[in-house]
Design an enzyme around this catalytic site. Structure first.
Site, PDB file in Angstrom:
ATOM      1  N   THR A 126       1.150  -1.246  -0.109  1.00  0.00           N
ATOM      2  CA  THR A 126       0.276   0.263  -0.054  1.00  0.00           C
ATOM      3  C   THR A 126       0.855   1.255  -0.078  1.00  0.00           C
ATOM      4  O   THR A 126       1.794   0.850   0.608  1.00  0.00           O
ATOM      5  CB  THR A 126      -1.292   0.090   1.187  1.00  0.00           C
ATOM      6  OG1 THR A 126      -1.430   1.010   1.199  1.00  0.00           O
ATOM      7  CG2 THR A 126      -0.489  -0.607   2.733  1.00  0.00           C
ATOM      8  N   ASP A 127       0.265   2.124  -0.392  1.00  0.00           N
ATOM      9  CA  ASP A 127       0.919   3.493  -0.724  1.00  0.00           C
ATOM     10  C   ASP A 127       1.225   4.455   0.964  1.00  0.00           C
ATOM     11  O   ASP A 127       1.726   5.066   1.170  1.00  0.00           O
ATOM     12  CB  ASP A 127       0.501   4.113  -0.924  1.00  0.00           C
ATOM     13  CG  ASP A 127      -1.398   4.967  -0.810  1.00  0.00           C
ATOM     14  OD1 ASP A 127      -1.891   4.452  -0.049  1.00  0.00           O
ATOM     15  OD2 ASP A 127      -1.583   5.935  -1.924  1.00  0.00           O
ATOM     16  N   GLU A 128       0.516   3.066   2.020  1.00  0.00           N
ATOM     17  CA  GLU A 128       0.557   3.874   3.527  1.00  0.00           C
ATOM     18  C   GLU A 128       1.826   3.809   3.900  1.00  0.00           C
ATOM     19  O   GLU A 128       1.703   4.230   5.121  1.00  0.00           O
ATOM     20  CB  GLU A 128      -0.423   3.687   4.261  1.00  0.00           C
ATOM     21  CG  GLU A 128      -1.685   3.927   3.603  1.00  0.00           C
ATOM     22  CD  GLU A 128      -3.529   3.599   4.189  1.00  0.00           C
ATOM     23  OE1 GLU A 128      -3.274   3.203   5.561  1.00  0.00           O
ATOM     24  OE2 GLU A 128      -4.559   3.443   3.642  1.00  0.00           O
ATOM     25  N   TYR A 154      -1.666  -0.623  11.578  1.00  0.00           N
ATOM     26  CA  TYR A 154      -1.342  -0.813  10.121  1.00  0.00           C
ATOM     27  C   TYR A 154      -0.295  -0.888   9.179  1.00  0.00           C
ATOM     28  O   TYR A 154       0.766  -1.576   8.190  1.00  0.00           O
ATOM     29  CB  TYR A 154      -2.872  -0.213   9.276  1.00  0.00           C
ATOM     30  CG  TYR A 154      -3.359  -1.107   7.839  1.00  0.00           C
ATOM     31  CD1 TYR A 154      -3.542  -1.774   7.679  1.00  0.00           C
ATOM     32  CD2 TYR A 154      -3.442   0.216   7.046  1.00  0.00           C
ATOM     33  CE1 TYR A 154      -3.593  -2.178   5.615  1.00  0.00           C
ATOM     34  CE2 TYR A 154      -3.041  -0.036   5.667  1.00  0.00           C
ATOM     35  CZ  TYR A 154      -3.354  -1.560   4.745  1.00  0.00           C
ATOM     36  OH  TYR A 154      -3.263  -1.424   4.156  1.00  0.00           O
ATOM     37  N   LYS A 158       2.874  -3.045   7.942  1.00  0.00           N
ATOM     38  CA  LYS A 158       2.500  -3.614   5.873  1.00  0.00           C
ATOM     39  C   LYS A 158       4.360  -3.252   5.596  1.00  0.00           C
ATOM     40  O   LYS A 158       4.875  -3.825   4.346  1.00  0.00           O
ATOM     41  CB  LYS A 158       1.748  -2.568   5.031  1.00  0.00           C
ATOM     42  CG  LYS A 158       0.298  -3.330   5.579  1.00  0.00           C
ATOM     43  CD  LYS A 158      -0.155  -4.469   4.731  1.00  0.00           C
ATOM     44  CE  LYS A 158      -0.173  -4.603   3.213  1.00  0.00           C
ATOM     45  NZ  LYS A 158      -0.661  -6.088   2.554  1.00  0.00           N
TER      46      LYS A 158
END
Ligand code: NAD
Ligand code: TYD
Length: 339
Positions: A126-128, A154, A158
């Protein structure tokens, strides 16, 4: 002919990925492995359950013995790992399961991939992992070499998994790719996430809870465009590479919510500003130029057409949504194990 393991395929993106791939590549075999947590839904897999090149297996990516046995039996060519705990708000309340599934589950899958010589292990990320960008710098975007800088349990889990994937590539020469995508939306989206939640609340004339001032920006991508990107990366991406995926569809949350109200012809008075999320990331924005140049990927949907289609899907699939909301969808496990 190739055999694919798709983990987390009973969830939102994995389900959409399987719907597309099982039909697009009838010569290939797809095995979906899913633990059926609260986010997994067998009703999502209904359209492909009877396809001869598809099989569902119930199991947990953290269960080492089970995973090694499955790899021994199936001899996968490709592993695509969608399985994860994914909701930021849940990770703030209870981080532990995020660390177990997102980090240790990834390790287990990679250990099995090494032992059974898979051709490619793909990590859906994810870009997060890049943290956030300031609201007043629209010139800044996440590139593949933007430093990892996470905000929530989260995104930290990741990011830890991504680092582990890169370490397995460097240390053990596991063939890998990683995709880092922006926020997805579309069919079969679990109604705890912003877009499907707001559609459901608006339909019931209930208050729409917008965190803070609603000024946070997300870069929205229609789920099918993400699925096409993953397929391209797995088949044609270069070993060891990270690919950012996003379509330059940046919107503030309040814009998204007002668009949904407008499509449904509902009043903006339903909007209710509520307490902000802890550590709330301000802005995500992907620079997708690497995947565009190297693999020729371009999104097929823009936000205007994608959000119209998504609202329509939700209106036409109220049974799927009502089974999620009532918990009816969880009965699959009961019926298959307690009968
Ligand atoms: P989701 O929460 O809808 O689905 C996750 C699926 O994984 C569920 O079917 C669940 O049952 C399964 N699962 C969870 N723990 C498991 C375990 N231990 N073993 C086996 N299966 C397990 O998630 P999603 O939105 O479809 O996201 C899929 C992947 O894409 C995730 O890795 C997520 O980090 C990533 N991603 C999501 C977005 C997004 O906007 N939703 C954006 C970028 C990346
Ligand atoms: P979400 O769909 O949870 O995705 P993510 O946190 O992974 O980006 O949330 C998208 C944005 O919407 C995020 O800025 C938080 C905000 N939000 C609300 O304002 N209200 C809500 O009820 C939810 C679930 C999210």
């Amino acid at each position: 002919m190739a055999k694919f393991l798709v983990t987390g395929g009973a969830g939102f993106i994995g389900g959409n990925f399987l719907h597309r791939m099982v039909k697009q590549y009838p010569q290939d075999e797809y095995v979906c492995l899913d633990a059926l947590t609260y986010a997994g839904n067998m009703e999502t897999l209904q359209p492909i359950m009877n396809c001869s090149n598809f099989k569902f297996v119930h199991g947990n990516i953290c269960d080492r013995d089970f995973i090694f046995k499955l790899f021994e039996e199936e001899r996968f060519d490709y592993v695509i790992n969608f399985a994860a705990e994914t909701h930021v708000d849940r990770s703030i309340k209870n981080p532990e399961i995020f660390l177990k599934t997102n980090i240790l589950g990834t390790q287990t899958l990679m250990d099995a991939s090494l032992k059974y010589n898979v051709r490619r292990y793909h990590q859906v990320s994810t870009d997060e992992v890049y943290g956030d960008l300031p609201l007043d710098r629209p010139d800044l975007f996440f590139k593949e070499d933007t430093p990892i800088h996470t905000s929530s349990p989260y995104s930290a889990s990741k990011a830890a998994a991504d680092l582990l994937v890169l370490a397995y590539h460097r240390t053990y020469h596991l063939p890998i790719t990683i995709s880092r995508c922006s926020n997805n939306y579309g069919p079969y989206h679990f109604p705890e996430k912003l877009i499907p939640l707001m559609i459901q609340k608006a339909l019931r004339n209930e208050p729409l809870p917008v965190y803070g001032k609603g000024e946070n920006v997300r870069d929205w991508l229609y789920v099918d465009d993400h699925c096409i990107a993953i397929d391209l990366i797995v088949r044609n991406g270069n070993d060891g590479e990270i690919y950012n995926v996003g379509g330059h569809n940046e919107k503030t949350n309040i814009e998204v919510v007002k668009t949904i109200l407008n499509i449904l012809n509902k009043p903006e008075s339903l909007i209710s500003f509520v307490q902000d999320r802890l550590g709330h990331d301000l802005r995500y924005a992907i620079d997708p130029s690497k995947i565009e140049k190297e693999l020729g990927w371009k999104p097929l949907h823009n936000f205007n057409s994608g959000i119209q289609e998504t609202v329509k899907w939700n209106l036409e699939n109220q049974e799927w949504l009502s089974h999620v909301e009532s918990g009816e969808y969880l009965k699959w496990i009961e019926e298959h194990y307690n009968s």
